[in-house]
Scaffold this active site. Structure first.
Site, PDB file in Angstrom:
ATOM      1  N   ASP A   1       0.835  -1.205   0.000  1.00  0.00           N
ATOM      2  CA  ASP A   1       0.000   0.000   0.000  1.00  0.00           C
ATOM      3  C   ASP A   1       0.870   1.256   0.000  1.00  0.00           C
ATOM      4  OD1 ASP A   1      -2.334   1.431   0.019  1.00  0.00           O
ATOM      5  OD2 ASP A   1      -2.691   1.219   2.170  1.00  0.00           O
ATOM      6  N   GLY A   2       0.374   2.312  -0.637  1.00  0.00           N
ATOM      7  CA  GLY A   2       1.030   3.612  -0.571  1.00  0.00           C
ATOM      8  C   GLY A   2       1.640   4.094  -1.868  1.00  0.00           C
ATOM      9  N   ASN A   3       1.424   3.381  -2.967  1.00  0.00           N
ATOM     10  CA  ASN A   3       2.005   3.817  -4.244  1.00  0.00           C
ATOM     11  C   ASN A   3       1.499   5.196  -4.665  1.00  0.00           C
ATOM     12  OD1 ASN A   3       3.392   1.406  -4.463  1.00  0.00           O
ATOM     13  ND2 ASN A   3       1.909   0.455  -5.818  1.00  0.00           N
TER      14      ASN A   3
ATOM     15  N   TRP B   1       2.881   7.938  -2.431  1.00  0.00           N
ATOM     16  CA  TRP B   1       4.298   8.152  -2.751  1.00  0.00           C
ATOM     17  C   TRP B   1       4.419   9.081  -3.954  1.00  0.00           C
ATOM     18  CZ3 TRP B   1       7.388   7.329  -6.992  1.00  0.00           C
ATOM     19  CH2 TRP B   1       8.771   7.322  -6.787  1.00  0.00           C
TER      20      TRP B   1
ATOM     21  N   ARG C   1      -0.217   9.040 -10.225  1.00  0.00           N
ATOM     22  CA  ARG C   1      -0.299   7.848  -9.392  1.00  0.00           C
ATOM     23  C   ARG C   1       0.384   6.637 -10.047  1.00  0.00           C
ATOM     24  NH1 ARG C   1      -3.848   7.369  -5.267  1.00  0.00           N
ATOM     25  NH2 ARG C   1      -4.273   5.191  -5.819  1.00  0.00           N
TER      26      ARG C   1
ATOM     27  N   HIS D   1       2.958   3.214  -8.908  1.00  0.00           N
ATOM     28  CA  HIS D   1       2.778   1.785  -9.200  1.00  0.00           C
ATOM     29  C   HIS D   1       3.995   1.227  -9.919  1.00  0.00           C
ATOM     30  CE1 HIS D   1      -1.252   2.036  -7.746  1.00  0.00           C
ATOM     31  NE2 HIS D   1      -1.680   2.805  -8.730  1.00  0.00           N
TER      32      HIS D   1
ATOM     33  N   GLU E   1     -12.092  -4.738  -5.271  1.00  0.00           N
ATOM     34  CA  GLU E   1     -12.608  -3.379  -5.084  1.00  0.00           C
ATOM     35  C   GLU E   1     -11.836  -2.343  -5.898  1.00  0.00           C
ATOM     36  OE1 GLU E   1     -14.070  -6.038  -2.461  1.00  0.00           O
ATOM     37  OE2 GLU E   1     -11.975  -5.433  -2.241  1.00  0.00           O
TER      38      GLU E   1
ATOM     39  N   LEU F   1      11.080 -20.534  -4.040  1.00  0.00           N
ATOM     40  CA  LEU F   1       9.991 -19.694  -3.541  1.00  0.00           C
ATOM     41  C   LEU F   1       8.781 -19.715  -4.471  1.00  0.00           C
ATOM     42  CD1 LEU F   1       9.094 -17.228  -1.591  1.00  0.00           C
ATOM     43  CD2 LEU F   1       9.960 -15.790  -3.429  1.00  0.00           C
TER      44      LEU F   1
ATOM     45  N   GLU G   1       0.757 -13.528  12.274  1.00  0.00           N
ATOM     46  CA  GLU G   1       1.360 -12.383  12.957  1.00  0.00           C
ATOM     47  C   GLU G   1       1.302 -11.173  12.024  1.00  0.00           C
ATOM     48  OE1 GLU G   1       2.383 -12.429  16.116  1.00  0.00           O
ATOM     49  OE2 GLU G   1       1.806 -14.550  16.229  1.00  0.00           O
TER      50      GLU G   1
END
Length: 265
Positions: A38-40, A43, A51, A55, A85, A149, A225
């Site tokens: 979150d926060g692109n 930033w 915006r 991204h 959403e 991974l 956690e």
């Protein structure tokens, strides 16, 4: 002289990072780390940029975190890339976000193959543009045999929709006699979710200072956690990731119970 000093400092920093990685690896590593990136937009706004610039910058961070998680021995890294959403956002932003997987995977795929990373995806892919689906399908196919991974993109994903769909499918199977209603348990329900082949996350990281889950893996995060940071995703670094893992390692996971040494206290 200045160059020698700079090289010395760089070498010292690399040695310190290596020692830190060694120490972290001696403690339990979270098998599954999930990140709400979150926060692109914020930033970009802070820098008077569109915006989409945020991204684009955020994709660079995805590459760094993937490589670091793989080096640490994390088995699954799930990234919340686009929610059900997010279609409510301006069309030009959505269109750009839909092009990012193709741009990202095309450029990063050779490194993912070299790093032995397996690409996976969860979400409602039928609603995605054909080019987006194609890029993800190609990456999944070309990394299918990799054993390192698992890089799992949550793309057009929403947890409530996922659970409702699971309930519908489970109900159908009960009506058809494939499932005995008296034998339905947590494992049964989990087998109807998009994450049925993955363990529940051990650690959830959310950037940008927001303290909420935002319809992300609501069932799977029951005993995860949680680690929140004010850092915006494009500024999220290896240092922050290591800090989150170290914090995870310092916690006592009880899963609703208590440890033997706590009995009687």
């Amino acid at each position: 002289m200045w160059n020698k000093m700079k090289l010395w400092k760089t070498s010292k920093a690399k040695m310190a990072e290596k020692d830190r990685m060694t120490a972290i690896k001696k403690q339990p590593i979270p098998d599954h780390v999930a990140i709400i990136m979150d926060g692109n937009g914020r930033w970009a706004k802070k820098r008077a940029l569109p915006r989409i610039a945020g991204h684009h910058e955020g994709m660079k961070v995805v590459k760094k975190m993937t490589k670091l998680a793989n080096r640490l021995g994390v088995k699954t890294l799930t990234l919340y890339a686009f929610s059900t959403e997010n279609w409510k956002r301006p069309k030009h932003e959505v269109d750009y976000l839909m092009k990012l997987p193709e741009e990202f995977l095309d450029s990063f795929l050779p490194e993912l193959i070299e790093e032995n990373v397996q690409v996976k995806m969860m979400g409602y892919e039928n609603q995605l543009p054909a080019s987006t689906r194609g890029a993800v399908a190609k990456a999944m196919e070309e990394t299918a045999e990799n054993t390192g991974l698992k890089l799992n993109f949550a793309l057009n994903y929403g947890s409530r929709a996922e659970m409702l769909e699971a309930i519908k499918q489970l109900t159908i199977d009960v009506k058809q006699g494939n499932v005995d209603v008296e034998e339905i348990d947590e494992a049964t329900f989990s087998s109807y979710l998009m994450t049925k082949e993955l363990p529940d996350p051990d650690l959830l990281i959310r950037t940008s200072g927001e303290l909420r889950i935002s319809n992300f893996m609501l069932w799977q995060l029951a005993y995860t956690e949680l680690w929140f940071t004010n850092v915006l995703w494009p500024d999220f670094s290896e240092e922050h990731f290591l800090e989150a893992v170290e914090d995870y390692q310092s916690r006592s996971r009880r899963y609703g119970g208590i440890h033997n040494e706590e009995i009687g206290k």
